[in-house]
Structure formats: C-alpha cells, structure tokens
Design an enzyme around this catalytic site. Structure first.
Site, PDB file in Angstrom:
ATOM      1  N   SER A 106       0.826  -1.208   0.000  1.00  0.00           N
ATOM      2  CA  SER A 106       0.000   0.000   0.000  1.00  0.00           C
ATOM      3  C   SER A 106       0.863   1.263   0.000  1.00  0.00           C
ATOM      4  CB  SER A 106      -1.000   0.009   1.160  1.00  0.00           C
ATOM      5  OG  SER A 106      -0.357   0.342   2.357  1.00  0.00           O
ATOM      6  N   SER A 107       1.969   1.278   0.737  1.00  0.00           N
ATOM      7  CA  SER A 107       2.765   2.509   0.780  1.00  0.00           C
ATOM      8  C   SER A 107       3.390   2.796  -0.583  1.00  0.00           C
ATOM      9  CB  SER A 107       3.834   2.432   1.879  1.00  0.00           C
ATOM     10  OG  SER A 107       4.699   1.342   1.657  1.00  0.00           O
ATOM     11  N   ASP A 150       8.597  -3.655  -4.294  1.00  0.00           N
ATOM     12  CA  ASP A 150       7.239  -3.107  -4.201  1.00  0.00           C
ATOM     13  C   ASP A 150       7.068  -1.964  -5.189  1.00  0.00           C
ATOM     14  OD1 ASP A 150       7.120  -4.884  -2.128  1.00  0.00           O
ATOM     15  OD2 ASP A 150       6.229  -3.489  -0.692  1.00  0.00           O
TER      16      ASP A 150
HETATM   17  C1  MEV Z   1       7.990  -6.383   1.230  1.00  0.00           C
HETATM   18  O1  MEV Z   1       6.895  -6.411   0.334  1.00  0.00           O
HETATM   19  C2  MEV Z   1       9.053  -7.323   0.779  1.00  0.00           C
HETATM   20  C3  MEV Z   1      10.271  -7.425   1.675  1.00  0.00           C
HETATM   21  O2  MEV Z   1      11.165  -8.321   1.002  1.00  0.00           O
HETATM   22  C4  MEV Z   1      10.931  -6.092   1.905  1.00  0.00           C
HETATM   23  C5  MEV Z   1      11.593  -5.521   0.665  1.00  0.00           C
HETATM   24  O3  MEV Z   1      11.831  -6.239  -0.312  1.00  0.00           O
HETATM   25  O4  MEV Z   1      11.900  -4.315   0.690  1.00  0.00           O
HETATM   26  C6  MEV Z   1       9.926  -8.044   3.017  1.00  0.00           C
END
Ligand code: MEV
Length: 313
Positions: A106-107, A150
């Site tokens: 979401s962010s 993300d």
């Molecule tokens: C977050 O969606 C995924 C993680 O691997 C963190 C990242 O990749 O920055 C947990």
C-alpha cells in the site's frame, strides 16, 4: 492542468520476500482489483493538505504513518520539474482500497499514484527511473531499507521477476487463481526486515542457508510459471513458507491459515510480503476451488479474502 490524477495497484509477492533484501531474485504479481487513486490540486496560499481514509488535515499535523506520503508528494512535485514545485502548496486526496500494513504494497502504491498525479498535473511523463526513485524515496521513509520490489510491482501490468533493482515481465503458461487472505493482524515490514537483519547478524550460517534456499525457490519458480505448473508452484509455496518461518517472520496465525488452505485443497500457500501479520496467499486449481479455499480461510479467522487470477501481461 488544474488537477492531476493517478492510480496504482496492490501487489503480492509470490516468492523471494526478505531474501530479495539480500540480493536474491523475487517474483511479484499485481493485484489489479485493489487500487489506489490520488488527486493533486495546487492551492496557493495554504499548506499541503491531505485527505485520506487515515487522516484529513494539514501535512504538519499528520500522523507518522503519513510521512512517506508527504515525502512522495514533495519528491514527485520536485521531479516533474516546475520551479518551486517541491515547495508548492497543494491539496492531496487519496482513495485507497488497499489495506494498510498487510504486505500488499500500500505505501508503494500510494507513492506511485502520487507520482502519476504529479506528472499528470504538469502534463509531463516521468521516465521509469525517475518514477522508481520517487517511490523508493517514500519507501525508504516507510521501511528503511526497501529492496525496490514493491516500487516495481505496484506499477507493473503483469507478474514480474525482480532482481538487482530492476524488473522484467515473467511468462505465465496457464492462468493462476490465487486466494489472498488477510490475517487481520497488521504486520510492520520495517520491523520484520529489521528482525531478519538482527537474527542474521547473530546466526549468519543458519540464516544465510535459509535465504539462499528462498533464492533458489524464486529462481526455480520462473520455469514453473512459464509452464503453468500449479502443482510445482504449490510445493514451492509450502517450502517457502516453512523457510520464512525459519527466518522468523511467520506467526502461529499465518501458519494456521496456510494449513487451512492446504487442507481445503490448495496446491500450496504461504505468507506474502513482510510477514509477522499481513496476508497469506494460496494457489487454487480453479476459480470454483478458490471459493472453497476462501471459505476455509475465513472460517479459520481471516476477516476478508480476495480472489485474483494472474495471467501473462
Ligand atoms: C515487502 O513487500 C518485501 C520485503 O522483502 C521487503 C523488501 O523487499 O523491501 C519483506
């Protein structure tokens, strides 16, 4: 233009979360039905004003959780190049269907939609790198040390393989129907990532073994995706979930949801995203079976579920 608008969507990580922070490849899929829309309107003479489900008011009185949003607005207005844009007074409206703190990006999606709205406002296009950098600036405020997956996934049309900061589309040989279940517990990606870092410092051999196994699963899944091999993908999901438990980001509740999906006939299931709360992703054989799995997940305590079918972009 008087108003700029932009959209972006949620994502789910299929393989490689956490390991991706240490350079492993990872696979993410878009969740087009969970969308965020933003609108930016210049308002001379007043401070940045935010209107969202979480908060409405001026940026200076906004809660901590909105700091990445403010960063995104400033970075986006700066990047679209208008003189003084970084300081420009504006009204930002955010309408998001993406639950916050559930590992669904979401962010990053809010920041991506803001970048698009700023570009729309000034009638310009941001190139992929400039766009990515705006989202990453917001993500650094939100998560500390984001891998960038993300930021890439929330603006990709189809499934991606992310490696070393960049992403490329990955083939999907047959439509894949996933059930996503919210555990009802928010998970902090920043805390989960920090926990893995601490455990890795304390026990590097054991942690690095699990991280490299997670990397192998992600890498090996590319061929399974291309072949549309649900059974192989499901086994990899279960294996990945066990390894994510080993690196300390699963919970009793996430394990119970994975087990419920498996018992309801899913090919496999795993936590998705940062973990320690958040969501579980299960792979169904068909849309009909997905309904059955969703029901099982809800009766195991998931307050809501979504079904999504992923096909090649
Ligand atoms: C977050 O969606 C995924 C993680 O691997 C963190 C990242 O990749 O920055 C947990």
């Amino acid at each position: 233009r008087a108003v700029g608008t932009g959209t972006a969507h949620a994502k789910a990580i299929l393989f490689g979360e956490h390991a991706v922070v240490y350079g492993a490849p990872a696979i993410a899929v878009p969740l087009h039905q969970l969308e965020v829309e933003t609108m930016i309107r210049p308002t001379p003479g007043s401070e940045l004003r935010i209107e969202s489900e979480l908060f409405a008011g001026t940026a200076s009185s906004a809660p901590e959780v909105l700091r990445p949003v403010i960063t995104a607005v400033r970075a986006a207005l700066g990047a679209v190049g208008a003189v003084g844009a970084e300081e420009m007074q504006a009204q930002l409206r955010v309408r998001s269907a993406i639950p916050h703190g559930r590992g669904l990006g979401s962010s990053a999606a809010v920041a991506a939609a803001i970048a698009r709205a700023a570009a729309d406002l000034f009638g310009t296009e941001l190139d992929a790198d400039a766009f990515h950098e705006i989202v990453q600036r917001a993500e650094r405020v939100a998560h500390g040390n984001p891998s960038g997956i993300d930021a890439r996934a929330v603006s990709a049309a189809g499934p991606i393989r992310f490696h070393g900061g960049s992403a490329r589309p990955t083939g999907v040989g047959a439509p894949l129907t996933f059930v996503l279940a919210d555990s009802g517990v928010p998970g902090s990606t920043a805390a989960a990532v920090a926990g893995v870092r601490e455990r890795r410092a304390a026990d590097p051999v054991r942690m690095d073994r699990a991280i490299s196994q997670l990397a192998d699963i992600a890498e090996g899944s590319v061929l399974d995706l291309e072949l549309g091999d649900r059974s192989a993908l499901g086994s990899r999901m279960l294996e990945a979930h066990a390894l994510l438990g080993r690196i300390g980001v699963s919970t009793v509740q996430l394990d119970a949801l994975v087990e419920a999906a498996r018992a309801a006939g899913a090919h496999g299931a795993k936590l998705t995203g940062g973990g320690l709360g958040g969501c579980v992703l299960a792979l169904a054989e068909s849309e009909a079976q997905a309904e059955h799995i969703a029901l099982a997940l809800r009766s195991t305590g998931a307050p809501r579920t979504w079904t999504t079918t992923v096909a090649a972009a």
